[in-house]
Design an enzyme around this catalytic site. Structure first.
Site, PDB file in Angstrom:
ATOM      1  CG  ASP A   9      -4.505  -1.637   3.486  1.00 44.61           C
ATOM      2  OD1 ASP A   9      -4.337  -2.660   4.179  1.00 44.61           O
ATOM      3  OD2 ASP A   9      -4.374  -0.480   3.917  1.00 44.61           O
ATOM      4  CG  PHE A  67      18.426  -1.018  29.198  1.00 48.33           C
ATOM      5  CD1 PHE A  67      17.149  -0.866  29.736  1.00 48.33           C
ATOM      6  CD2 PHE A  67      18.552  -1.649  27.964  1.00 48.33           C
ATOM      7  CE1 PHE A  67      16.030  -1.324  29.069  1.00 48.33           C
ATOM      8  CE2 PHE A  67      17.432  -2.119  27.284  1.00 48.33           C
ATOM      9  CZ  PHE A  67      16.167  -1.958  27.845  1.00 48.33           C
ATOM     10  CE1 TYR A  78       6.900  -5.793  13.941  1.00 52.46           C
ATOM     11  CE2 TYR A  78       8.512  -6.648  15.495  1.00 52.46           C
ATOM     12  CZ  TYR A  78       8.076  -6.485  14.193  1.00 52.46           C
ATOM     13  OH  TYR A  78       8.800  -7.009  13.156  1.00 52.46           O
ATOM     14  CB  ALA A 105       2.478  -6.221   4.010  1.00 49.21           C
ATOM     15  CE  LYS A 110       6.051  -9.088  12.249  1.00 46.97           C
ATOM     16  NZ  LYS A 110       5.943  -9.376  10.813  1.00 46.97           N
ATOM     17  NE  ARG A 163      18.206  -5.238  19.683  1.00 48.54           N
ATOM     18  CZ  ARG A 163      18.104  -5.155  21.015  1.00 48.54           C
ATOM     19  NH1 ARG A 163      18.880  -5.893  21.773  1.00 48.54           N
ATOM     20  NH2 ARG A 163      17.229  -4.343  21.576  1.00 48.54           N
ATOM     21  N   GLY A 172       9.749  -0.914  25.297  1.00 46.77           N
ATOM     22  CA  GLY A 172       9.723  -2.091  24.407  1.00 46.77           C
ATOM     23  C   GLY A 172      11.115  -2.572  24.030  1.00 46.77           C
ATOM     24  CG  ASN A 198      -0.259   0.138   2.530  1.00 46.74           C
ATOM     25  OD1 ASN A 198       0.969   0.135   2.584  1.00 46.74           O
ATOM     26  ND2 ASN A 198      -1.023   0.240   3.606  1.00 46.74           N
ATOM     27  N   GLY A 205       6.748   1.584   2.018  1.00 45.16           N
ATOM     28  CA  GLY A 205       7.551   1.155   0.870  1.00 45.16           C
ATOM     29  C   GLY A 205       7.569   2.213  -0.221  1.00 45.16           C
TER      30      GLY A 205
HETATM   31  N1  LIG Z   1      13.774  -5.055   9.681  1.00 49.77           N
HETATM   32  C1  LIG Z   1      14.018  -6.060  10.510  1.00 49.77           C
HETATM   33  O1  LIG Z   1      15.090  -6.153  11.105  1.00 49.77           O
HETATM   34  C2  LIG Z   1      12.980  -7.120  10.762  1.00 49.77           C
HETATM   35  C3  LIG Z   1      13.228  -8.091  11.729  1.00 49.77           C
HETATM   36  C4  LIG Z   1      12.287  -9.076  11.946  1.00 49.77           C
HETATM   37  C5  LIG Z   1      11.147  -9.129  11.166  1.00 49.77           C
HETATM   38  N2  LIG Z   1      10.919  -8.174  10.234  1.00 49.77           N
HETATM   39  C6  LIG Z   1       9.687  -8.263   9.437  1.00 49.77           C
HETATM   40  O2  LIG Z   1      10.014  -8.243   8.055  1.00 49.77           O
HETATM   41  C7  LIG Z   1       8.942  -7.630   7.329  1.00 49.77           C
HETATM   42  C8  LIG Z   1       9.489  -6.514   6.455  1.00 49.77           C
HETATM   43  O3  LIG Z   1      10.088  -5.520   7.291  1.00 49.77           O
HETATM   44  P1  LIG Z   1      10.882  -4.288   6.690  1.00 49.77           P
HETATM   45  O4  LIG Z   1      11.918  -3.930   7.668  1.00 49.77           O
HETATM   46  O5  LIG Z   1      11.250  -4.574   5.282  1.00 49.77           O
HETATM   47  O6  LIG Z   1       9.756  -3.155   6.748  1.00 49.77           O
HETATM   48  P2  LIG Z   1       9.255  -2.097   5.659  1.00 49.77           P
HETATM   49  O7  LIG Z   1       8.364  -1.113   6.358  1.00 49.77           O
HETATM   50  O8  LIG Z   1      10.381  -1.583   4.847  1.00 49.77           O
HETATM   51  O9  LIG Z   1       8.344  -3.009   4.732  1.00 49.77           O
HETATM   52  C9  LIG Z   1       6.998  -3.284   5.017  1.00 49.77           C
HETATM   53  C10 LIG Z   1       6.207  -3.012   3.754  1.00 49.77           C
HETATM   54  O10 LIG Z   1       4.843  -3.329   4.007  1.00 49.77           O
HETATM   55  C11 LIG Z   1       4.029  -2.316   3.419  1.00 49.77           C
HETATM   56  N3  LIG Z   1       2.770  -2.300   4.151  1.00 49.77           N
HETATM   57  C12 LIG Z   1       2.578  -1.911   5.437  1.00 49.77           C
HETATM   58  N4  LIG Z   1       1.277  -2.029   5.753  1.00 49.77           N
HETATM   59  C13 LIG Z   1       0.650  -2.527   4.658  1.00 49.77           C
HETATM   60  C14 LIG Z   1      -0.695  -2.861   4.378  1.00 49.77           C
HETATM   61  N5  LIG Z   1      -1.650  -2.710   5.284  1.00 49.77           N
HETATM   62  N6  LIG Z   1      -1.008  -3.348   3.146  1.00 49.77           N
HETATM   63  C15 LIG Z   1      -0.035  -3.481   2.193  1.00 49.77           C
HETATM   64  N7  LIG Z   1       1.258  -3.174   2.416  1.00 49.77           N
HETATM   65  C16 LIG Z   1       1.585  -2.699   3.626  1.00 49.77           C
HETATM   66  C17 LIG Z   1       4.830  -1.039   3.550  1.00 49.77           C
HETATM   67  O11 LIG Z   1       4.444  -0.041   2.628  1.00 49.77           O
HETATM   68  C18 LIG Z   1       6.244  -1.546   3.310  1.00 49.77           C
HETATM   69  O12 LIG Z   1       6.584  -1.487   1.941  1.00 49.77           O
HETATM   70  C19 LIG Z   1       7.937  -7.155   8.379  1.00 49.77           C
HETATM   71  O13 LIG Z   1       6.925  -8.134   8.500  1.00 49.77           O
HETATM   72  C20 LIG Z   1       8.756  -7.095   9.644  1.00 49.77           C
HETATM   73  O14 LIG Z   1       7.948  -7.259  10.792  1.00 49.77           O
HETATM   74  C21 LIG Z   1      11.802  -7.164  10.010  1.00 49.77           C
END
Ligand SMILES: NC(=O)c1ccc[n+]([C@@H]2O[C@H](COP(=O)([O-])OP(=O)(O)OC[C@H]3O[C@@H](n4cnc5c(N)ncnc54)[C@H](O)[C@@H]3O)[C@@H](O)[C@H]2O)c1
Length: 317
Positions: free
Chosen positions: A51, A203, A141, A73, A145, A212, A279, A32, A36
């Site tokens: 969406d 902390f 969050y 997403a 998950k 990390r 968090g 959406n 992104g």
């Molecule tokens: N970045 C990290 O270190 C990390 C670690 C663990 C898990 N994750 C998971 O990996 C996935 C990607 O994370 P990321 O860091 O690339 O985040 P990001 O925000 O770059 O990517 C998420 C994408 O989802 C899209 N989006 C959000 N809500 C939406 C909706 N309702 N409908 C359609 N599209 C939607 C956003 O526009 C975005 O492009 C996520 O599920 C995140 O929880 C990320």
């Protein structure tokens, strides 16, 4: 084989899309564009700007009939999930339920889900933490998950929908935005390039910052390819197994930037200090033996090589 990647215009999703295209998959993307960017999308992938929480997403299933759904997403900010848990749940819980229902209706063969090893275990007693450690999520969050994982298992038990859940550690690399789950590399790099003095959250008893497990996005994308090809159902930690403190990470970024000719004032040798945010957890590293044994996946980038490639991308940008 047709893969539908949700969130494919985001940081990790777009790198996963590139990996699928390189492997010859036919790729459709749902995003959406809330976070992104269109410019992230591989030109060989078909983008649907829509969406996952709205009925319109069914049109994509009707048109594309994907064999695999790869769900990236999400609402990805831990602090934001603390501020607005309801919004987090709307996207991260209700969104996945809609996709799982559509996956059953349109006979998807496998569902791949990006979960979080970085947040789901909470402040674990045992680090690096294994997949069978009982999760103690410390933020909405992470709770969303974990709920998603439970829904996936329900759909497997009830309808036989195969799945692979990848619990990522802290992912970093090209296209990362600064305000995500693990945006610290993006935050430090962008600020330093723009001459802004970065802040390190910690902390009171750990001035060196959090520990990390930083995993490079290309390794994560490769794990998704393996999960797509592999018949295994289950949960896999995806990380390096190694811990890095925030201060070591910070100094490494400063060092690499200087090496690449970027002027960083001496006053920035140390970051500004600030307290941990709601968090936040102190230590998070993942035991990745299961992915090594069962998926034959291993992280190939060490932190220096991964940071160097990432910084090259920011400098070109
Ligand atoms: N970045 C990290 O270190 C990390 C670690 C663990 C898990 N994750 C998971 O990996 C996935 C990607 O994370 P990321 O860091 O690339 O985040 P990001 O925000 O770059 O990517 C998420 C994408 O989802 C899209 N989006 C959000 N809500 C939406 C909706 N309702 N409908 C359609 N599209 C939607 C956003 O526009 C975005 O492009 C996520 O599920 C995140 O929880 C990320």
């Amino acid at each position: 084989m047709k893969v539908l990647v949700t969130g494919g215009c985001g940081f990790i999703g777009s790198n996963v899309v590139d990996a699928y295209v390189d492997e010859g998959y036919d790729v459709a993307v749902v995003d959406n564009l809330s976070m992104g960017k269109k410019e992230n999308i591989n030109p060989k992938a078909q983008l649907y700007v829509c969406d996952i929480c709205k009925e319109e997403v069914e049109e994509v299933f009707i048109k594309e009939r994907p064999d695999i759904v790869n769900h990236h997403a999400a609402q990805i900010s831990v602090p934001f999930s603390v501020q607005d848990p309801l919004f987090d749940a709307e996207i991260n819980i209700k969104g996945i339920i809609r996709l799982l229902m559509l996956a059953i209706k349109y006979k998807v063969k496998k569902f791949i889900f990006s979960s979080t090893g970085g947040a789901i275990y909470g402040e674990a007693d045992i680090v690096p933490t294994k997949e069978d450690y009982v999760p103690e999520p410390a933020s909405p969050y992470a709770i969303s998950k974990l709920s998603s994982e439970k829904y996936i298992k329900f759909f497997f038990n009830q309808y036989g929908l195969d799945y692979t859940i990848l619990r990522y550690s802290n992912v970093y690399g090209p296209r990362q935005i600064p305000h995500g789950e693990a945006g610290v590399v993006a935050i430090f790099t962008e600020k330093l390039i723009n001459g802004i003095h970065p802040t390190l959250n910690h902390f009171p008893d750990a001035p060196q910052g959090m520990i990390r497990d930083y995993c490079y996005v290309k390794d994560v994308a490769h794990a998704n390819i393996i999960a797509t090809k592999n018949k295994k159902t289950g949960i896999f930690n995806i990380g390096t197994g190694k811990g890095t403190t925030t201060i070591v990470l910070y100094k490494e970024i400063v060092r690499i930037l200087r090496e690449k000719g970027v002027f960083i004032p001496q006053a920035f040798d140390e970051p500004i200090r600030a307290m941990a945010r709601p968090g936040d957890i102190k230590v998070s590293t993942l035991n990745v033996e299961k992915a090594e044994k069962e998926l034959a996946w291993i992280a190939t980038y060490d932190i220096r090589k991964g940071l160097s490639e990432t910084i090259d991308w920011y400098l070109k940008k």
